[in-house]
Scaffold this active site. Structure first.
Site, PDB file in Angstrom:
ATOM      1  CE  LYS A 293      -3.436   2.872   0.301  1.00  0.00           C
ATOM      2  NZ  LYS A 293      -4.327   3.080  -0.662  1.00  0.00           N
TER       3      LYS A 293
ATOM      4  CB  CYS B 279      -3.320   8.276   0.202  1.00  0.00           C
ATOM      5  SG  CYS B 279      -4.805   7.626   0.660  1.00  0.00           S
TER       6      CYS B 279
END
Length: 478
Positions: free
Chosen positions: A232, A290
């Site tokens: 991720k 993010c």
């Protein structure tokens, strides 16, 4: 230890009741899709009844989404599962004890990127809430983007301390990072492959059972918890790196007097077997939850690793350098504004600036870490006046967001396009000129929204990201 957990899960049976902690851009669509599956009986969405976000509870229980950007199908799906009695939102964390599985989708920002110190306060609170009410056989899944090693480290320790149970022996623990983008939340969850990593095989298998029913085109890719954490952070770091490469190319093209979009089209045209030349788009900056911090999670994971890093001596991480380039783009937007105003003999001090777009991404209300914010700060610090328009973002701390673009532009010396909202693609020079009342108005395009020649021919002073072919144009009428 896994043998004991395997026995507990066999006695418990299939996953039927699910909890989702964190009713935001990830939690709401995930809970809706879980609730819509015929494999699961009931889904609880957990939301703190706080002054800032407690309003979500009643909205969600009416089947209304608090996410006000364009999210195809979300409101309809939420209404469907709420009316069917398969989903409800609650502030009562004690109900975790009723569940078979619980996921956590909580923000994990960085308090100090330079020191690689993440702010895990909210995540730790969420994990503690789970631990307090954890029962044997429950699956706990972290969906938040986290420093590699967190699931089998910090999360495991807190859960065991709070519950008195043992991970891998009494309960299952895994990491399954979300992979969504605003504007396509439901589709991304269903169609993207799902990375699932447990602390052991039993935990991984249980997490696979949880996520498989909501996938349509996507498939589950099992791996270890730490590998899932690296996957991720790395995929977002790579995207940030690619954007930085496009942004640096745009700055180079400006310096060389050429159009970055011509160059980009040329690069993108090279296709064939074994050829990969994908290039992303340059722009006014990178925002969101993010990309602005996942690089630092990856860097911190290396620092906490078990082996010494073998890397060129005294060389800066290319990932951190990419972050610096993307963080620079709002500064470049400010520099373009100052330079354009000078072309009409105006100083930034006292200038009236109309900013179009506050959200970090087009056609969305997502304003987390927007690049518009540092630009705003520089403009105000320089002594300019600023008005901000955004058709989607309802509010932001210490920022007055106007909903009338005409009111925002009226009397402005410079119009600065910061977000590529669809509303801005129809901007017409004659309309803006009438509103500003100026013969020569500055227009700065940070998202390649307008046609430069149309505005230049109407007397505007134009500057755009990567538009070295136009940024020094003659001013019409002078």
């Amino acid at each position: 230890m896994s043998q004991k957990l395997e026995t507990i899960l066999k006695e418990k049976g299939p996953i039927k009741k699910i909890g989702v902690i964190g009713m935001g851009y990830v939690g709401i669509p995930a809970a809706s899709l879980f609730a819509d599956s015929d494999k699961f009986d009931h889904v609880l969405g957990f939301q703190r009844d706080s002054p800032s976000s407690g309003y979500k509870i009643e909205m969600l229980n009416r089947g209304e989404s608090p996410l006000k950007g364009e999210e195809p199908g979300l409101e309809e799906l939420l209404k469907k599962v709420t009316d069917a009695g398969k989903f409800e939102c609650t502030p009562d964390f004690s109900r975790i004890s009723e569940l078979d599985a619980v996921t956590l989708a909580i923000q994990t920002p960085f308090a100090d990127p330079k020191a690689l110190e993440p702010d895990f306060g909210a995540l730790k609170e969420g994990i503690r809430n789970v631990g307090r009410y954890l029962k044997p056989g429950i699956l706990v899944v972290l969906e938040s983007t986290i420093t590699p090693g967190t699931t089998d480290g910090m999360a495991r320790e807190i859960l065991e301390e709070e519950s008195g149970l043992k991970a891998g022996e009494d309960f299952a623990l895994a990491h399954a990072p979300e992979r969504v983008m605003v504007g396509r939340l439901l589709r991304n969850i269903q169609e993207h492959d799902r990375i699932v990593g447990g602390i052991d095989k039993v935990s991984t298998d249980r997490a696979v059972e949880l996520y498989s029913p909501v996938l349509t085109k996507g498939r589950v890719i099992p791996m270890s918890a730490t590998a899932a954490e690296v996957t991720k952070t790395a995929e977002n770091t790579f995207r940030d790196l690619q954007i930085a490469a496009a942004n640096q190319l745009a700055l180079y093209c400006e310096a060389m007097g050429i159009n970055v979009y011509d160059v980009r089209a040329g690069i993108d045209s090279l296709k064939g077997e074994g050829i990969t030349r994908a290039i992303l788009w340059p722009g006014a900056g990178v925002g969101g939850h993010c990309l602005t911090k996942d690089t630092y999670h990856l860097e911190r994971g290396v620092k906490l690793g078990t082996e010494a890093l073998d890397y060129p001596q005294d060389a800066e991480s290319i990932y951190v350098l990419a972050r610096r380039v993307n963080d620079f783009m709002p500064v470049h937007m400010y520099n373009l504004t100052v330079a354009a105003l000078k072309r009409i003999n105006m100083d930034i001090k006292g200038a009236k600036i109309a900013m179009l777009g506050w959200a970090f991404i087009n056609d969305s209300d997502d304003a987390r870490n927007p690049p518009s914010e540092p630009y705003r700060d520089m403009i105000l610090e320089a002594g300019a006046e600023l008005k901000v328009h955004d058709p989607h973002v309802l509010s932001y701390p210490d920022v007055e967001l106007l909903k009338d673009s005409n009111e925002t532009i009226k009397g402005a010396d410079a119009v600065v396009i910061f977000t590529g909202h669809k509303e801005y693609f129809s901007l017409k020079p004659e309309d803006i000129k009438k509103l500003t009342g100026k013969e020569n108005t500055v227009i700065i395009d940070g998202r390649n929204v307008i046609d430069p020649d149309t505005f230049i021919n109407a007397g505007f002073v134009y500057k755009g990201i990567g538009r070295g072919d136009k940024n020094s144009h003659p001013i019409a009428g002078q």
